[in-house]
Motif scaffolding. Structure first.
Motif, mmCIF file in Angstrom:
data_model
loop_
_atom_site.group_PDB
_atom_site.id
_atom_site.type_symbol
_atom_site.label_atom_id
_atom_site.label_comp_id
_atom_site.label_asym_id
_atom_site.label_seq_id
_atom_site.Cartn_x
_atom_site.Cartn_y
_atom_site.Cartn_z
ATOM 1 N N MET A 142 0.836 -1.200 0.000
ATOM 2 C CA MET A 142 0.000 0.000 0.000
ATOM 3 C C MET A 142 0.874 1.255 0.000
ATOM 4 S SD MET A 142 -3.249 -0.587 -0.196
ATOM 5 C CE MET A 142 -4.232 0.688 0.584
ATOM 6 N N VAL A 144 3.872 1.500 -1.396
ATOM 7 C CA VAL A 144 4.367 1.634 -2.771
ATOM 8 C C VAL A 144 3.271 2.212 -3.674
ATOM 9 C CG1 VAL A 144 5.133 0.343 -4.805
ATOM 10 C CG2 VAL A 144 6.008 -0.252 -2.558
ATOM 11 N N MET A 145 2.053 1.709 -3.482
ATOM 12 C CA MET A 145 0.937 2.145 -4.315
ATOM 13 C C MET A 145 0.688 3.640 -4.128
ATOM 14 S SD MET A 145 -2.458 -0.010 -4.811
ATOM 15 C CE MET A 145 -3.844 0.590 -5.780
ATOM 16 N N GLN A 146 0.765 4.074 -2.872
ATOM 17 C CA GLN A 146 0.586 5.509 -2.616
ATOM 18 C C GLN A 146 1.677 6.317 -3.304
ATOM 19 O OE1 GLN A 146 -0.064 6.324 1.584
ATOM 20 N NE2 GLN A 146 -2.210 6.163 1.078
ATOM 21 N N ILE A 148 3.342 5.508 -6.017
ATOM 22 C CA ILE A 148 3.186 5.500 -7.464
ATOM 23 C C ILE A 148 1.979 6.324 -7.890
ATOM 24 C CG2 ILE A 148 2.668 4.033 -9.464
ATOM 25 C CD1 ILE A 148 4.351 1.867 -8.200
ATOM 26 N N MET B 64 -8.431 4.758 -1.197
ATOM 27 C CA MET B 64 -7.263 5.451 -0.683
ATOM 28 C C MET B 64 -7.439 6.928 -0.978
ATOM 29 S SD MET B 64 -4.374 3.141 -2.591
ATOM 30 C CE MET B 64 -2.974 4.153 -2.070
ATOM 31 N N PHE B 96 -1.618 1.186 7.163
ATOM 32 C CA PHE B 96 -2.091 2.221 6.244
ATOM 33 C C PHE B 96 -3.547 2.545 6.542
ATOM 34 C CE2 PHE B 96 -4.610 -0.800 3.941
ATOM 35 C CZ PHE B 96 -3.913 -1.980 4.079
ATOM 36 N N VAL B 141 -6.874 -5.526 -3.679
ATOM 37 C CA VAL B 141 -6.065 -4.333 -3.935
ATOM 38 C C VAL B 141 -4.987 -4.619 -4.989
ATOM 39 C CG1 VAL B 141 -4.330 -2.817 -2.897
ATOM 40 C CG2 VAL B 141 -6.493 -3.240 -1.722
ATOM 41 N N MET B 145 -4.357 -2.680 -8.449
ATOM 42 C CA MET B 145 -3.035 -2.143 -8.752
ATOM 43 C C MET B 145 -2.570 -2.620 -10.132
ATOM 44 S SD MET B 145 -0.035 -1.917 -6.042
ATOM 45 C CE MET B 145 1.607 -1.361 -6.450
ATOM 46 N N LEU B 149 -1.658 -0.063 -13.018
ATOM 47 C CA LEU B 149 -0.268 0.063 -13.435
ATOM 48 C C LEU B 149 0.006 -0.585 -14.777
ATOM 49 C CD1 LEU B 149 1.502 -0.651 -10.053
ATOM 50 C CD2 LEU B 149 1.018 1.551 -11.095
#
Lengths: 224, 224
Positions: A142, A144-146, A148, B64, B96, B141, B145, B149
């Motif tokens: 999570m 890393v996702m934030q 990116i 998020m 998170f 998630v 992602m 991506l």
């Protein structure tokens, strides 16, 4: 490395070790082996259940891979860390695949997935350890996702360069723009443009072996 | 809704229900309440431990949120689903924050996080249920992602429109480009450009209330 030291490593890494029986320990150790991987070797490639990988020395990179070969690094593992997502047979709720490469020459101990899954059926502590380890990866992912999705590229690149410096030591990041882009889940052109911008700002300079950091405080300010 | 039916809902949703004692059930139900949320209400906003949310009717969106207000939808919850990531005090390994909004008028039952965390300390089954539920979110998630991506926007938009049709029924998606962009973690301009492209291909047409799908088979082919 004798069997005893594999046992010691298991005892260090698995908090449930003292709660399981001698027979359970023996079963687990029977499915456990030490393997050395050369830098660049693929250790786990999604599909099958490689098992739980304990890192004894070196470093591993855990990443996602798209059908057309695009990669996004999720996190890295160093001495003392374990890779649980490579043991899909232990985790029924995990339905995605990750890939694991040795980023440096690495010595690992691999605990067979089937043996660990069997242990989880009979040991509450082992089961909770596996689930909690996987959830810790969720938190890493999570983050890393934030990075990116929400963070601007200058900030991401600055953080990446600082992380690499901290790992490699010295003032030069020995990676090509291509490699940096791959690790950051970005494109080479995008990274090159930002490196060039950093260079005009006097923050870095391109050197033969990679990128040399000239102004670390400024890089830190960009990293926030 | 009487206390009995909250109890029935807990019994339906929690697979460990029959394994805990009457006292444990009573403690849990004492911290459980039914709440109705109007469409658009924020139910959980990251920080504190709201608790485990059982959806009785309606739908919730889990997302998020960046510091500057950018959102990425992680998944949606419907009748019978539970939200575990809103109970951070139950999950120590989760570091998170996620946000939860009611996307329609929704009836929910919220089980207090502290009471559930206490139960987990004494019930292996409840603890494993919480951890496995959170890991299932991890899988959701990771899917999102990969979409964001790795997948091209035409494919993502096609999948999004088909999902919305399947949920809303009919042939029209009643959302603005702005809303679609928000749900997809993209920008309005990018979505508008792709909708326009789909329109020139005869796949959709912009209507007063949103986007009308004209050629569903073609949209399915793009979605792959």
């Amino acid at each position: 490395m004798t069997e005893k030291s594999i046992k010691e490593l298991c005892s260090d890494v698995f908090p449930f070790w003292d709660t399981i029986s001698d027979e359970q320990k023996t079963n687990l150790l029977r499915s456990t082996q030490k393997i050395s991987f050369e830098r660049g070797t693929n250790i786990h490639d999604g599909g099958e259940c490689t098992g739980i990988i304990l890192v004894k020395s070196g470093s591993l990179r855990v990443y996602m891979l798209s059908e057309d070969g695009k990669e996004v690094t999720l996190y890295r593992l160093f001495a003392g860390d374990i890779s649980i997502l490579s043991a899909s047979c232990v985790l029924n709720s995990i339905t995605f695949d990750v890939f694991v490469d040795a980023e440096e020459d690495s010595e690992c101990v691999i605990v067979g997935g089937c043996a660990f899954a069997e242990l989880c059926e009979n040991s509450h502590e082992a089961q909770v350890f596996a689930l909690e380890s996987a959830l810790a990866c969720f938190s890493d992912v999570m983050w890393v996702m934030q990075q990116i999705l929400f963070m601007s590229l200058d900030k991401r690149l600055a953080i990446f360069l600082l992380d690499e410096l901290a790992q490699q030591g010295g003032d030069t990041i020995k990676l090509t723009h291509e490699q940096i882009a791959k690790y950051m889940g970005s494109a080479r052109e995008v990274v090159s443009r930002m490196v060039k911008y950093f260079a005009t700002e006097g923050i870095v300079e391109s050197s033969r072996g990679g990128i040399r950091v000239l102004d670390k405080p400024k890089l830190r300010r960009i990293a926030g």
